[in-house]
Scaffold this motif. Sequence first.
Motif, PDB file in Angstrom:
ATOM      1  N   TYR A 141       0.810  -1.214   0.000  1.00  0.00           N
ATOM      2  CA  TYR A 141       0.000   0.000   0.000  1.00  0.00           C
ATOM      3  C   TYR A 141       0.847   1.270   0.000  1.00  0.00           C
ATOM      4  O   TYR A 141       0.361   2.344  -0.303  1.00  0.00           O
ATOM      5  N   MET A 197      -3.429   2.708  -8.669  1.00  0.00           N
ATOM      6  CA  MET A 197      -4.816   3.129  -8.496  1.00  0.00           C
ATOM      7  C   MET A 197      -5.041   3.488  -7.030  1.00  0.00           C
ATOM      8  O   MET A 197      -4.654   2.743  -6.132  1.00  0.00           O
ATOM      9  N   MET A 198      -5.668   4.649  -6.810  1.00  0.00           N
ATOM     10  CA  MET A 198      -5.867   5.180  -5.464  1.00  0.00           C
ATOM     11  C   MET A 198      -7.351   5.299  -5.136  1.00  0.00           C
ATOM     12  O   MET A 198      -8.168   5.549  -6.016  1.00  0.00           O
ATOM     13  N   GLU A 199      -7.675   5.149  -3.847  1.00  0.00           N
ATOM     14  CA  GLU A 199      -9.041   5.366  -3.368  1.00  0.00           C
ATOM     15  C   GLU A 199      -9.366   6.850  -3.528  1.00  0.00           C
ATOM     16  O   GLU A 199      -8.577   7.704  -3.132  1.00  0.00           O
ATOM     17  N   ARG A 200     -10.514   7.150  -4.078  1.00  0.00           N
ATOM     18  CA  ARG A 200     -10.893   8.543  -4.311  1.00  0.00           C
ATOM     19  C   ARG A 200     -11.076   9.302  -3.001  1.00  0.00           C
ATOM     20  O   ARG A 200     -10.640  10.431  -2.867  1.00  0.00           O
ATOM     21  N   ASP A 201     -11.728   8.678  -2.025  1.00  0.00           N
ATOM     22  CA  ASP A 201     -12.060   9.379  -0.787  1.00  0.00           C
ATOM     23  C   ASP A 201     -10.897   9.487   0.188  1.00  0.00           C
ATOM     24  O   ASP A 201     -10.722  10.516   0.843  1.00  0.00           O
ATOM     25  N   THR A 202     -10.101   8.421   0.302  1.00  0.00           N
ATOM     26  CA  THR A 202      -9.058   8.397   1.325  1.00  0.00           C
ATOM     27  C   THR A 202      -7.667   8.719   0.791  1.00  0.00           C
ATOM     28  O   THR A 202      -6.773   9.036   1.567  1.00  0.00           O
ATOM     29  N   ARG A 245      -5.707   6.536  -0.322  1.00  0.00           N
ATOM     30  CA  ARG A 245      -4.893   5.342  -0.063  1.00  0.00           C
ATOM     31  C   ARG A 245      -4.846   4.461  -1.314  1.00  0.00           C
ATOM     32  O   ARG A 245      -5.803   4.395  -2.076  1.00  0.00           O
ATOM     33  N   SER A 246      -3.737   3.775  -1.499  1.00  0.00           N
ATOM     34  CA  SER A 246      -3.574   2.864  -2.621  1.00  0.00           C
ATOM     35  C   SER A 246      -4.605   1.738  -2.542  1.00  0.00           C
ATOM     36  O   SER A 246      -4.924   1.250  -1.470  1.00  0.00           O
ATOM     37  N   LYS A 247      -5.087   1.315  -3.713  1.00  0.00           N
ATOM     38  CA  LYS A 247      -5.998   0.173  -3.778  1.00  0.00           C
ATOM     39  C   LYS A 247      -5.228  -1.146  -3.842  1.00  0.00           C
ATOM     40  O   LYS A 247      -5.819  -2.212  -3.816  1.00  0.00           O
TER      41      LYS A 247
END
Length: 107
Positions: free
Chosen positions: A12, A35-40, A42-44
């Motif tokens: 991550y 690819m990253m989480e839009r809201d946080t 953080r890495s997916k």
Amino acid sequence: MGNKLYVGNLPYSFRDQDLEQTFGAFGSVQSAKVMMERDTGRSKGFGFVEMGSDAEAEAAIAGTHGQNFGGRDLVVNIARPMEARPPRSGGGFGGGNGGGYNRRSSY
């Protein structure tokens, strides 16, 4: 074959530069994206790398698939084309009672 790779089971902490550096050892990297989480933010845990040629992509798969990075064994293979998804249903307007209003007649 294809020169766009799917890279899964990423640590991550991995970022775009880490992918580019790792895969640059096997040839020219055209693009590298975690690819990253839009809201946080953080890495997916997965990303995509586009190599300069099919031969470089094959070398990158052979050199990285199953290798341990940050305690995780990478999964690297040719990226499949994105499949079309059906449109989302719903809309958040209540539980199917016609938009949240009472349909009973008042007369």
